[in-house]
Write a protein that holds these residues in place. Sequence first.
Motif, PDB file in Angstrom:
ATOM      1  N   ASP A 198      42.140  34.847  45.324  1.00  0.00           N
ATOM      2  CA  ASP A 198      42.360  36.036  44.512  1.00  0.00           C
ATOM      3  C   ASP A 198      41.754  37.260  45.177  1.00  0.00           C
ATOM      4  OD1 ASP A 198      43.180  37.348  42.027  1.00  0.00           O
ATOM      5  OD2 ASP A 198      41.054  37.454  41.543  1.00  0.00           O
ATOM      6  N   CYS A 216      44.051  38.395  47.880  1.00  0.00           N
ATOM      7  CA  CYS A 216      45.211  39.098  47.321  1.00  0.00           C
ATOM      8  C   CYS A 216      44.836  40.523  46.918  1.00  0.00           C
ATOM      9  CB  CYS A 216      45.757  38.341  46.115  1.00  0.00           C
ATOM     10  SG  CYS A 216      46.664  36.832  46.491  1.00  0.00           S
ATOM     11  N   GLY A 234      46.344  31.812  49.874  1.00  0.00           N
ATOM     12  CA  GLY A 234      46.262  30.852  48.780  1.00  0.00           C
ATOM     13  C   GLY A 234      47.283  29.741  48.817  1.00  0.00           C
ATOM     14  N   ARG A 261      46.400  30.509  43.702  1.00  0.00           N
ATOM     15  CA  ARG A 261      45.731  31.806  43.631  1.00  0.00           C
ATOM     16  C   ARG A 261      45.159  31.984  42.234  1.00  0.00           C
ATOM     17  NH1 ARG A 261      51.065  34.810  46.109  1.00  0.00           N
ATOM     18  NH2 ARG A 261      50.637  34.532  48.325  1.00  0.00           N
TER      19      ARG A 261
END
Length: 400
Positions: free
Chosen positions: A26, A29, A9, A19
Amino acid sequence: MWRDLAAIGRHSGSGGYRRYAWTPADTDCRAWFEAQATGRGLNYEVDRNGNQWAWLGDPGAGDAVVTGSHLDSVPDGGAFDGPLGVVSSFAALDELRARGAAFRKPLAVVNFGDEEGARFGLACVGSRLTAGRLDPDDARALRDADGVTLAEAMTRAGRDPGAIGPDPERLAGIGAFVELHIEQGRALDLEDRPVGVASAIWPHGRWRFDFRGEANHAGTTRLADRHDPMLTYATTVLAARKKARLAGALATFGKVDVAPNGVNAIASRVRGWLDARAADEATLAALVAAVEQAATERGDRDGVGVTVTRESFTPVVEFAHDLRDRLAALITAAGPGGPVPVLPTGAGHDAGILAEAVPTAMLFVRNPTGVSHSPAESAAEDDCLAGVTALADVLEGLAC
């Protein structure tokens, strides 16, 4: 862990992070979090509100000790706000295992979703839903700048928006929640201490100011004939700064939307968002009222209508004193340097949202410049490692 997470991101132009909730960044992550959990043999799950959990021990046993933070960011945010708490939680668990700690309570690491509110305009959505502090229908109806609802975004990301809502059973099984976070200020740096404990979170909120004027030609309309909402908005920004300074509080217009947004056109509408924070709720209420009054008075002079809408508000959070004091004692007992600093913060956190439902506390890691919500946000590696050690000491005292 830090290297693996650092590139996700990150914007090549600004160097900051984007992000946002339920976007590809996202998702990446979240995949990182799941890999960290399963790689350690932890029981991984995603709750009804999209928050991720990694469990050591039986989640149903009750009185669990939970630690963690968030992985999403503000627009062009820094690397540490949120992720430092999640990375440090996994690292603290590694440290406890290396010590041969014997766990007597379940332990969990959590990544709360959409903490920053950068996409849908409301902070701490994941923890608010879990704690019953956000109506599920209101949450599903939240829209981003492109008109995409939260429900639509969750569906595209493979989650069921129909399932979101309060999760009292989960909260009832948590005996303590401890969130580690980079300090968003310089108090620890001024005291030359690597780690501190939070005492409270200032009350804070977001207010939308709508200024309605009249679009017209910038090159032909006499100044006397104008109804320029940009002028009213600019005056309000300056008034907010002055009122905050006089009140010993904080007020910031950090986001603005203009229509029709043409260089050679007088605006027809300006919409600005005020972020305001103060040490107590009475001061905060008086501050916002004073800014609104200044905006209205200037609007009357400019022939501009002014409407103010409160979009979010979080009351003052006093962290559980017994847990806060225990954390300070555990850190002090584990290392030299005297009593650990105990300090308030003006920044909101998931820990503040959960504080009404479960005992919560926070650890801060020194930020040498105080800069946060910026690509320039930083922390020294030694201080980050000191934060891991402090968190491990705290978790050992609470769960082992």
